[in-house]
Structures are given as structure tokens and as C-alpha cells.
Enzyme design. Structure first.
Site, mmCIF file in Angstrom:
data_model
loop_
_atom_site.group_PDB
_atom_site.id
_atom_site.type_symbol
_atom_site.label_atom_id
_atom_site.label_comp_id
_atom_site.label_asym_id
_atom_site.label_seq_id
_atom_site.Cartn_x
_atom_site.Cartn_y
_atom_site.Cartn_z
ATOM 1 N N THR A 174 -5.528 7.601 -4.806
ATOM 2 C CA THR A 174 -5.490 7.735 -3.344
ATOM 3 C C THR A 174 -4.407 8.729 -2.931
ATOM 4 O O THR A 174 -4.607 9.539 -2.020
ATOM 5 C CB THR A 174 -5.238 6.361 -2.686
ATOM 6 O OG1 THR A 174 -6.315 5.508 -3.062
ATOM 7 C CG2 THR A 174 -5.179 6.453 -1.181
ATOM 8 N N GLU A 193 0.825 -1.220 0.000
ATOM 9 C CA GLU A 193 0.000 0.000 0.000
ATOM 10 C C GLU A 193 0.855 1.264 0.000
ATOM 11 O O GLU A 193 0.513 2.263 -0.625
ATOM 12 C CB GLU A 193 -0.913 0.043 1.233
ATOM 13 C CG GLU A 193 -2.155 -0.809 1.139
ATOM 14 C CD GLU A 193 -3.188 -0.226 0.201
ATOM 15 O OE1 GLU A 193 -2.846 0.114 -0.945
ATOM 16 O OE2 GLU A 193 -4.361 -0.117 0.601
HETATM 17 N N1 HSE Z 1 -7.942 5.325 4.347
HETATM 18 C C1 HSE Z 1 -7.475 5.468 2.995
HETATM 19 C C2 HSE Z 1 -7.790 6.878 2.522
HETATM 20 C C3 HSE Z 1 -8.186 4.463 2.131
HETATM 21 O O1 HSE Z 1 -8.921 7.304 2.701
HETATM 22 O O2 HSE Z 1 -6.922 7.547 1.967
HETATM 23 C C4 HSE Z 1 -7.834 4.541 0.678
HETATM 24 O O3 HSE Z 1 -8.631 3.602 -0.033
#
Ligand code: HSE
Length: 308
Positions: free
Chosen positions: A182, A129
Site C-alpha cells: 500500500t 494503519e
Molecule cells: N484507501 C487505501 C488506498 C486503501 O487505496 O491506498 C488501502 O487498502
């Protein structure tokens, strides 16, 4: 040559009020990975089906970065060929990179006979990630590996656990066909949170978790509110407020952004509500010239699994 084929599900992270800490796994939608042992210690991505433009370089791909982290921790010199089949578009908000990272961590561990617990696998998938979104968040990889509804109580040290939820809870996903990275969606979040907003958010996290455990649907709906992230990120999603109003009017139990978007989600109890929300989403996005994919899912309580 020994091979293993695995599946890891798509996920909804944040779940409204729980930025970077809450997530759940979806049914029937996710990534597949075939891992085949090599004679040398190289990691080679043979194919990636389903999504264009993902890196084949093992230092840049979430699956191989995850596997390298895991093998390094175990001090093992092993090599694998990977064939990845992606069913989740990158930048969808449905945990596409997490699914690949979770599948990779799970596959290697199964291949090695399971030396690492499922909870511990999360930290290796988080390294994948990190490559995809610049931050090693766990709220997608945790439910993709463990299944069900997960809470990241702490990142340092990592403490992740499942919580119970009502089995008849259904989720509607609405995915307008635009991409939100993201990494970009993380950049726009403010570093400071007003205390009055933090108080509302804490109340909602507690309410949501308690509603899920007690099967209190009214409380789940009331608690699915995000006063910290949604006000900033919803601008990245076309027709967000319109879609939210429609879903809530139809009777959805709350409405929010799935992960970093552009997918949105709402909980429902009833299939007639989900059909109506899907129909209205098609109408709304259709008349504005935007394609949309919508579907209804249960919560997948299994997580990553081996396929025959
Ligand atoms: N918690 C992360 C964000 C999840 O909101 O950036 C990304 O899918």
C-alpha cells in the site's frame, strides 16, 4: 490469566470511486487474535501464524501499535500477550493490516468491558494503519470494525457511518498472487486532480451510495467507475484491463481495484455470473503463468466479533 479471542474481517476499500472514503467488509475471511492479560505492562507478540515476515517488535506491529494508542488514551498501564492468526496475505489489497489493527482495537475494548464506542475505536486502529502504509486511512479499518458498508465523510474530525446496501449483492474477489505494498501504491498517486475528473468522480460516489441505499443495481454498476486512481494503479496489476473486460462481458456490475491491489473486485447478483468470472480468471492468469485466488462473498454486516 484472562483471555479473549476475536475475529476481524477482510475488507474492500475505495470501492472504485471512493478513494480513502468507501469500504465494505467481506464474509468468512479475516484475522483472529487471542489476547491474554499479563502481570506487567508489556505488549508481547507470542506468535503470528499464516504470514511470514511481520514484525514482532511492538513498536512496529500494527496490532500492538493500535493497542498502545488505545491504552495511552485511556491512561491505563496494562500488558497483553498476543497470538495472531492471519488469513489474509499482506499486500493483497484485502485489508490485511487493517484486519489486525481492527482485531486488536476490538479485543482490548471488549477485554476492558467496552469503554469505547465502535466508531471511536476506528481512530486507534488507524494508528496501526499508519505504521503499515505510512498514512492513517480509515476505509479498511472502519468496515472491519463496524461491518457492512462504510463511508468516511470526514477525517478531521473523523466522521464515519454505515450505509444500507442490498443484502443479495455479491462480490467476486480476484487475487493474482503478486504483492503490491500500500505504501508504494500510495506514492504513485498524483496530488492534483483535474476538475473535469473530480466532477465525474463526485457523480459516481453519489451514484454508488444512492444505488446501494435504493437497491438500484443498474446504478451501482454504472457508478463503479474510477477516473482518478485506477488509471495510475492498474499498471501495478498484471492483466488488469483483460480481467476487467472479461468480468464486464460476463455481466459484472462494475469492476475495480480492491484497496491498493493487486486484488480486484466486481459486484454480481447471480451465482452463475460469479462462477463464470472465477473460471475465466483461472484461465486468464493460468495461461499467463500467474497463480490466482478467486472467491465470492456477501457483505459481512457484523464486523469484528468475539469468538468462543
Ligand atoms: N484507501 C487505501 C488506498 C486503501 O487505496 O491506498 C488501502 O487498502
Amino acid at each position: 490469566m484472562e483471555s479473549i479471542k476475536v475475529f476481524a474481517p477482510a475488507t474492500v476499500a475505495n470501492v472504485g470511486c471512493g478513494y480513502d472514503i468507501l469500504g465494505f467488509a467481506l464474509e468468512g475471511y479475516g484475522d483472529e487474535l487471542i489476547l491474554t492479560e499479563r502481570q506487567d505492562d508489556q505488549l508481547v507478540i507470542k506468535t503470528i501464524q499464516g504470514v511470514a515476515e511481520l514484525p514482532l517488535d511492538p513498536t512496529k506491529n500494527v496490532s500492538t501499535v493500535t493497542i498502545s494508542a488505545l491504552l495511552e488514551d485511556l491512561k491505563l498501564n496494562k500488558g497483553f500477550d498476543l497470538k495472531i492468526k492471519k488469513n489474509i496475505a499482506a499486500g493483497s489489497g484485502l485489508g490485511s493490516s487493517a484486519s489486525s489493527a481492527a482485531a486488536a482495537a476490538y479485543a482490548v475494548n471488549e477485554f476492558l468491558g467496552g469503554p469505547i464506542s465502535s466508531e471511536e475505536l476506528i481512530k486507534f486502529a488507524m494508528e496501526g494503519e499508519r505504521i503499515a502504509s505510512t498514512k492513517a486511512h480509515a476505509d479498511n479499518v472502519a468496515p472491519s470494525i463496524l461491518g457492512g458498508f462504510t463511508v468516511v465523510r470526514s477525517y478531521d474530525p473523523l466522521d464515519v457511518f454505515n450505509i444500507p446496501y442490498p443484502e443479495d449483492l455479491r462480490v467476486v474477489i480476484i487475487f493474482p498472487q503478486v504483492e503490491v505494498k500500500t505504501s508504494d501504491a500510495k506514492k504513485i498517486i498524483k496530488e492534483q486532480v483535474k476538475l473535469s475528473d473530480a466532477i465525474k468522480q463526485w457523480g459516481n460516489v453519489a451514484g454508488l451510495v444512492s444505488g446501494l441505499i435504493l437497491h438500484d443495481f443498474e446504478r451501482i454498476g454504472k457508478s463503479l467507475q474510477d477516473v482518478v486512481i485506477e488509471p495510475v494503479r492498474s499498471y501495478l496489476i498484471p492483466l488488469y484491463q483483460e480481467m476487467k473486460t472479461i468480468a464486464l462481458n460476463v455481466g459484472a456490475l462494475g469492476f475495480s481495484i480492491s484497496g491498493s491491489g493487486p486484488s480486484m473486485f466486481c459486484f454480481v447478483r447471480d451465482t452463475s455470473e460469479s462462477s463464470l468470472i472465477i473460471e475465466r480468471a483461472k484461465e486468464l492468469y493460468g495461461k499467463n503463468g500467474i497463480d490466482v485466488i478467486s472467491f465470492v462473498s456477501g457483505i459481512n454486516n457484523m464486523g469484528a466479533k468475539t469468538l468462543d
